[in-house]
Design a protein around this motif. Structure first.
Motif, short mmCIF file in Angstrom:
data_model
loop_
_atom_site.label_atom_id
_atom_site.label_comp_id
_atom_site.label_asym_id
_atom_site.label_seq_id
_atom_site.Cartn_x
_atom_site.Cartn_y
_atom_site.Cartn_z
N LEU A 199 -13.88 4.24 19.80
CA LEU A 199 -14.80 4.35 21.00
C LEU A 199 -15.06 5.73 21.37
O LEU A 199 -16.44 6.21 21.60
CB LEU A 199 -14.48 3.63 22.09
N SER A 200 -14.07 6.70 21.06
CA SER A 200 -14.16 8.05 21.57
C SER A 200 -15.40 8.63 20.78
O SER A 200 -15.54 8.67 19.69
CB SER A 200 -13.03 8.67 21.10
N GLY A 201 -16.23 9.57 21.67
CA GLY A 201 -17.27 10.40 20.92
C GLY A 201 -18.71 9.61 21.14
O GLY A 201 -19.69 10.41 21.38
N THR A 202 -18.64 8.32 21.42
CA THR A 202 -20.13 7.67 21.54
C THR A 202 -20.26 6.82 22.65
O THR A 202 -21.09 6.62 23.27
CB THR A 202 -20.25 6.86 20.30
N THR A 203 -19.10 6.45 23.24
CA THR A 203 -18.99 5.49 24.49
C THR A 203 -17.89 5.92 25.38
O THR A 203 -17.19 6.76 24.95
CB THR A 203 -18.37 3.94 23.99
N PRO A 204 -17.93 5.23 26.75
CA PRO A 204 -17.14 5.61 27.54
C PRO A 204 -15.41 5.15 27.16
O PRO A 204 -15.43 4.21 26.35
CB PRO A 204 -17.50 4.74 28.93
N THR A 205 -14.34 5.80 27.29
CA THR A 205 -13.12 5.39 27.03
C THR A 205 -12.16 5.52 28.11
O THR A 205 -12.74 5.66 29.34
CB THR A 205 -12.34 6.53 25.86
#
Length: 267
Positions: free
Chosen positions: A145-151
């Motif tokens: 998910l990192s880089g494009t969406t909330p984590t």
């Protein structure tokens, strides 16, 4: 060593624990099922995280506001819990099928002690495996998910509770499945019953009137698991730990029934 001494060692609880541990780790189906549990849970969780990350630009604003990266990264639990539950069933029914259960009961006079030993050893295995796959699923999901969406991080609100609690949920549900195996005694029948209770029953409940459906749904294992996986409170459900406590009560009840069945019939 005298025959009496050897018999005492076999019937001691520590001796039974050792015996059950040897049984679990020496059976091929155990290793295979544990591998399947890990692959299903981590793999499907990763696929779910990858899918949402790849399509994040097309996600609606409303859905973005309610997005739970922790729950998304634990989505593989849906099938992983079934695999671990199957292992719980096999812990008992495999012995019934091979006839080794009769030999165990011949060597050990107390069937209750045998059951307690099985529960203890399998509980340890289930907790360790479930927690490993739960944390592995979380970290793999957050990486995707990192880089494009909330984590999310383990230090976030309710995140550690969700990840660790999901592992406990899987382990307790697997113990529940073990109890079903003791009661039903047949692998296919126990697995069918387990799947029906976990996956089919929630679908049937949705066909009921809404008020009745909500009242029943909050007590179902599936709903309890979904609540535990989420960092947010869910409508018409118990709190995460309260739900886990209810599942634990179900498991205790199923083991009381299982012990009664085990001690009141032939091997």
């Amino acid at each position: 060593m005298s025959l009496a001494t050897a018999n005492e060692q076999r019937q001691s609880f520590m001796g039974l624990l050792s015996s059950e541990w040897i049984k679990i780790r020496s059976v091929r189906s155990t290793v295979f099922t544990l591998i399947v549990t890990a692959i299903l849970t981590i793999g499907i969780s990763s696929l779910g995280a990858f899918a949402i990350a790849a399509n994040w630009s097309h996600v609606s604003a409303a859905r973005r506001l309610t997005f739970d990266p922790t729950s998304r990264s634990l989505s593989g639990v849906l099938l992983g819990q079934l695999a671990l539950g199957v292992l719980g069933i096999l812990v008992f029914t495999a012995e019934v099928a091979t006839g080794t259960l009769s030999a165990t009961f011949t060597a050990v006079s107390s069937r209750t002690k045998v059951l307690l030993a099985k529960i203890t050893v399998f509980a340890i295995v289930a907790v360790v495996v479930a927690e490993i796959v739960s944390f592995a699923s979380f970290f793999a999901g957050q990486a995707l998910l990192s880089g494009t969406t909330p984590t999310a991080t383990l230090s976030g609100t309710n995140v550690l509770r969700a990840v660790a609690g999901t592992g406990l949920y899987m382990a307790i549900l697997a113990l529940f499945a073990l109890g079903l195996g003791v009661i039903v005694r047949h692998t296919a029948g126990a697995i069918t019953t387990f799947v029906a209770l976990v996956l089919v029953l929630p679908l049937l409940v949705t066909a009921l009137p809404t008020s009745l459906s909500n009242d029943i749904n909050r007590y179902l294992p599936f709903t309890i698991g979904q609540t535990m996986m989420s960092v947010h409170s869910q409508p018409n459900t118990f709190g995460a730990w309260a739900g886990l406590g209810i599942l634990a009560i179900y498991t205790v009840i199923i083991f009381v029934i299982a012990n009664w069945r085990l001690t009141s019939r032939d091997a």
